[in-house]
Write a protein that holds these residues in place. Structure first.
Motif, PDB file in Angstrom:
ATOM      1  N   PHE A 140       2.032  -4.662 -24.516  1.00 56.58           N
ATOM      2  CA  PHE A 140       1.670  -5.123 -23.176  1.00 56.58           C
ATOM      3  C   PHE A 140       0.253  -5.685 -23.105  1.00 56.58           C
ATOM      4  O   PHE A 140      -0.265  -5.933 -22.018  1.00 56.58           O
ATOM      5  N   HIS A 141      -0.359  -5.900 -24.259  1.00 55.82           N
ATOM      6  CA  HIS A 141      -1.692  -6.517 -24.370  1.00 55.82           C
ATOM      7  C   HIS A 141      -2.731  -5.801 -23.502  1.00 55.82           C
ATOM      8  O   HIS A 141      -3.513  -6.433 -22.805  1.00 55.82           O
ATOM      9  N   LEU A 142      -2.721  -4.482 -23.547  1.00 56.23           N
ATOM     10  CA  LEU A 142      -3.694  -3.691 -22.793  1.00 56.23           C
ATOM     11  C   LEU A 142      -4.921  -3.465 -23.655  1.00 56.23           C
ATOM     12  O   LEU A 142      -4.810  -3.167 -24.841  1.00 56.23           O
ATOM     13  N   GLN A 143      -6.087  -3.625 -23.047  1.00 60.30           N
ATOM     14  CA  GLN A 143      -7.335  -3.447 -23.769  1.00 60.30           C
ATOM     15  C   GLN A 143      -8.259  -2.528 -22.991  1.00 60.30           C
ATOM     16  O   GLN A 143      -8.103  -2.342 -21.780  1.00 60.30           O
ATOM     17  N   GLN A 144      -9.233  -2.001 -23.705  1.00 64.08           N
ATOM     18  CA  GLN A 144     -10.218  -1.128 -23.064  1.00 64.08           C
ATOM     19  C   GLN A 144     -10.833  -1.867 -21.884  1.00 64.08           C
ATOM     20  O   GLN A 144     -11.178  -3.041 -21.974  1.00 64.08           O
ATOM     21  N   GLY A 145     -10.934  -1.187 -20.767  1.00 64.38           N
ATOM     22  CA  GLY A 145     -11.515  -1.773 -19.563  1.00 64.38           C
ATOM     23  C   GLY A 145     -10.495  -2.390 -18.622  1.00 64.38           C
ATOM     24  O   GLY A 145     -10.820  -2.701 -17.484  1.00 64.38           O
ATOM     25  N   ASP A 146      -9.255  -2.604 -19.081  1.00 60.15           N
ATOM     26  CA  ASP A 146      -8.217  -3.129 -18.194  1.00 60.15           C
ATOM     27  C   ASP A 146      -7.990  -2.125 -17.064  1.00 60.15           C
ATOM     28  O   ASP A 146      -8.065  -0.909 -17.260  1.00 60.15           O
ATOM     29  N   ARG A 147      -7.722  -2.643 -15.886  1.00 58.42           N
ATOM     30  CA  ARG A 147      -7.462  -1.788 -14.733  1.00 58.42           C
ATOM     31  C   ARG A 147      -5.956  -1.654 -14.553  1.00 58.42           C
ATOM     32  O   ARG A 147      -5.234  -2.633 -14.598  1.00 58.42           O
ATOM     33  N   LEU A 148      -5.507  -0.422 -14.365  1.00 50.92           N
ATOM     34  CA  LEU A 148      -4.080  -0.126 -14.215  1.00 50.92           C
ATOM     35  C   LEU A 148      -3.851   0.529 -12.859  1.00 50.92           C
ATOM     36  O   LEU A 148      -4.680   1.314 -12.399  1.00 50.92           O
ATOM     37  N   ILE A 149      -2.742   0.215 -12.249  1.00 51.06           N
ATOM     38  CA  ILE A 149      -2.382   0.808 -10.965  1.00 51.06           C
ATOM     39  C   ILE A 149      -1.285   1.832 -11.225  1.00 51.06           C
ATOM     40  O   ILE A 149      -0.309   1.563 -11.939  1.00 51.06           O
ATOM     41  N   ILE A 150      -1.448   3.012 -10.651  1.00 51.14           N
ATOM     42  CA  ILE A 150      -0.446   4.071 -10.761  1.00 51.14           C
ATOM     43  C   ILE A 150       0.319   4.088  -9.436  1.00 51.14           C
ATOM     44  O   ILE A 150      -0.280   4.237  -8.375  1.00 51.14           O
ATOM     45  N   VAL A 151       1.634   3.903  -9.509  1.00 50.69           N
ATOM     46  CA  VAL A 151       2.466   3.978  -8.316  1.00 50.69           C
ATOM     47  C   VAL A 151       3.474   5.095  -8.520  1.00 50.69           C
ATOM     48  O   VAL A 151       3.777   5.465  -9.653  1.00 50.69           O
ATOM     49  N   PRO A 207      -0.266  -2.951 -14.891  1.00 48.91           N
ATOM     50  CA  PRO A 207      -1.556  -3.637 -14.974  1.00 48.91           C
ATOM     51  C   PRO A 207      -1.900  -4.280 -13.636  1.00 48.91           C
ATOM     52  O   PRO A 207      -1.037  -4.871 -12.969  1.00 48.91           O
ATOM     53  N   GLU A 208      -3.161  -4.161 -13.214  1.00 52.62           N
ATOM     54  CA  GLU A 208      -3.596  -4.667 -11.915  1.00 52.62           C
ATOM     55  C   GLU A 208      -3.262  -6.149 -11.749  1.00 52.62           C
ATOM     56  O   GLU A 208      -2.812  -6.575 -10.685  1.00 52.62           O
ATOM     57  N   GLU A 209      -3.434  -6.934 -12.803  1.00 54.44           N
ATOM     58  CA  GLU A 209      -3.172  -8.372 -12.722  1.00 54.44           C
ATOM     59  C   GLU A 209      -1.715  -8.653 -12.359  1.00 54.44           C
ATOM     60  O   GLU A 209      -1.428  -9.508 -11.531  1.00 54.44           O
ATOM     61  N   GLN A 210      -0.783  -7.912 -12.970  1.00 56.17           N
ATOM     62  CA  GLN A 210       0.631  -8.121 -12.662  1.00 56.17           C
ATOM     63  C   GLN A 210       0.952  -7.706 -11.235  1.00 56.17           C
ATOM     64  O   GLN A 210       1.735  -8.358 -10.546  1.00 56.17           O
ATOM     65  N   MET A 211       0.362  -6.625 -10.773  1.00 55.01           N
ATOM     66  CA  MET A 211       0.612  -6.170  -9.408  1.00 55.01           C
ATOM     67  C   MET A 211       0.036  -7.177  -8.409  1.00 55.01           C
ATOM     68  O   MET A 211       0.668  -7.478  -7.406  1.00 55.01           O
ATOM     69  N   SER A 212      -1.119  -7.749  -8.709  1.00 51.70           N
ATOM     70  CA  SER A 212      -1.723  -8.755  -7.830  1.00 51.70           C
ATOM     71  C   SER A 212      -0.825  -9.980  -7.734  1.00 51.70           C
ATOM     72  O   SER A 212      -0.645 -10.545  -6.657  1.00 51.70           O
ATOM     73  N   GLN A 213      -0.258 -10.399  -8.870  1.00 49.03           N
ATOM     74  CA  GLN A 213       0.655 -11.551  -8.859  1.00 49.03           C
ATOM     75  C   GLN A 213       1.888 -11.245  -8.012  1.00 49.03           C
ATOM     76  O   GLN A 213       2.344 -12.080  -7.240  1.00 49.03           O
ATOM     77  N   PHE A 214       2.403 -10.023  -8.130  1.00 48.71           N
ATOM     78  CA  PHE A 214       3.566  -9.623  -7.345  1.00 48.71           C
ATOM     79  C   PHE A 214       3.243  -9.662  -5.859  1.00 48.71           C
ATOM     80  O   PHE A 214       3.989 -10.210  -5.060  1.00 48.71           O
ATOM     81  N   PHE A 215       2.086  -9.087  -5.473  1.00 46.84           N
ATOM     82  CA  PHE A 215       1.720  -9.053  -4.060  1.00 46.84           C
ATOM     83  C   PHE A 215       1.517 -10.456  -3.505  1.00 46.84           C
ATOM     84  O   PHE A 215       1.860 -10.733  -2.359  1.00 46.84           O
ATOM     85  N   SER A 216       0.982 -11.361  -4.299  1.00 50.13           N
ATOM     86  CA  SER A 216       0.781 -12.724  -3.803  1.00 50.13           C
ATOM     87  C   SER A 216       2.126 -13.402  -3.549  1.00 50.13           C
ATOM     88  O   SER A 216       2.239 -14.253  -2.676  1.00 50.13           O
ATOM     89  N   LEU A 217       3.157 -13.032  -4.303  1.00 54.27           N
ATOM     90  CA  LEU A 217       4.489 -13.599  -4.079  1.00 54.27           C
ATOM     91  C   LEU A 217       5.120 -13.080  -2.789  1.00 54.27           C
ATOM     92  O   LEU A 217       5.872 -13.796  -2.129  1.00 54.27           O
ATOM     93  N   VAL A 218       4.836 -11.841  -2.430  1.00 49.40           N
ATOM     94  CA  VAL A 218       5.478 -11.244  -1.252  1.00 49.40           C
ATOM     95  C   VAL A 218       4.604 -11.296  -0.003  1.00 49.40           C
ATOM     96  O   VAL A 218       4.986 -10.775   1.018  1.00 49.40           O
ATOM     97  N   LYS A 219       3.466 -11.948  -0.065  1.00 45.84           N
ATOM     98  CA  LYS A 219       2.575 -12.039   1.094  1.00 45.84           C
ATOM     99  C   LYS A 219       2.987 -13.128   2.074  1.00 45.84           C
ATOM    100  O   LYS A 219       2.230 -13.497   2.932  1.00 45.84           O
TER     101      LYS A 219
END
Length: 144
Positions: free
Chosen positions: A101-112, A123-135
């Motif tokens: 999943f190409h995770l590196q030190q310092g990446d921000r992860l969201i726990i749901v 990963p925060e980036e994937q969740m942000s992309q998802f939210f932008s689609l449903v906004k």
């Protein structure tokens, strides 16, 4: 390993050896020998079996449940092992998962979480992309 995986997949999918043989165009005897470990399928047959059962070729050949009682995962699904929750709630994400999943030190992860289904780490980036689609607004603005 492949012999056990083949038999487990066939039984899980409620297929007979003959049905498997027909679908991948080999003899029933060939399937029986593979399941007994008397021989192994060639590459073409192995690919056909992986496609039939919707698993990766690597998992078809190498997967071991390591005594955990877990079935061979479908293609695209992974089991990375067990992690231990540390004193302060920390976990170590297994190296194989970090690489995939190409995770590196310092990446921000969201726990749901879902009280019935458990936790997920995204990963925060994937969740942000998802939210932008449903906004998108539910009701278009009115002209009045």
């Amino acid at each position: 390993m492949i012999s056990e995986n083949l038999k487990n997949l066939r039984l899980r999918n409620k297929l007979t050896q003959e049905q498997v043989a027909e679908q991948i165009q080999v003899s029933r005897q060939a399937v029986a020998k593979w399941e007994k470990g008397e021989s192994v399928p060639d590459l073409t047959s192995s690919i056909a079996l992986a496609n039939l059962f919707q698993v990766t070729l690597d998992n078809l050949v190498h997967y071991e449940d390591e005594g955990l009682g877990l079935d061979l995962p479908p293609k695209g699904k992974h089991f990375f092992g067990i992690v231990k929750l540390g004193e302060r709630g920390q976990i170590v994400i297994p190296k194989k998962a970090r690489e995939l999943f190409h995770l590196q030190q310092g990446d921000r992860l969201i726990i749901v979480g879902d009280e019935e289904r458990g936790l997920a780490i995204v990963p925060e980036e994937q969740m942000s992309q998802f939210f932008s689609l449903v906004k998108t607004p539910l009701d278009p603005p009115s002209d009045s």
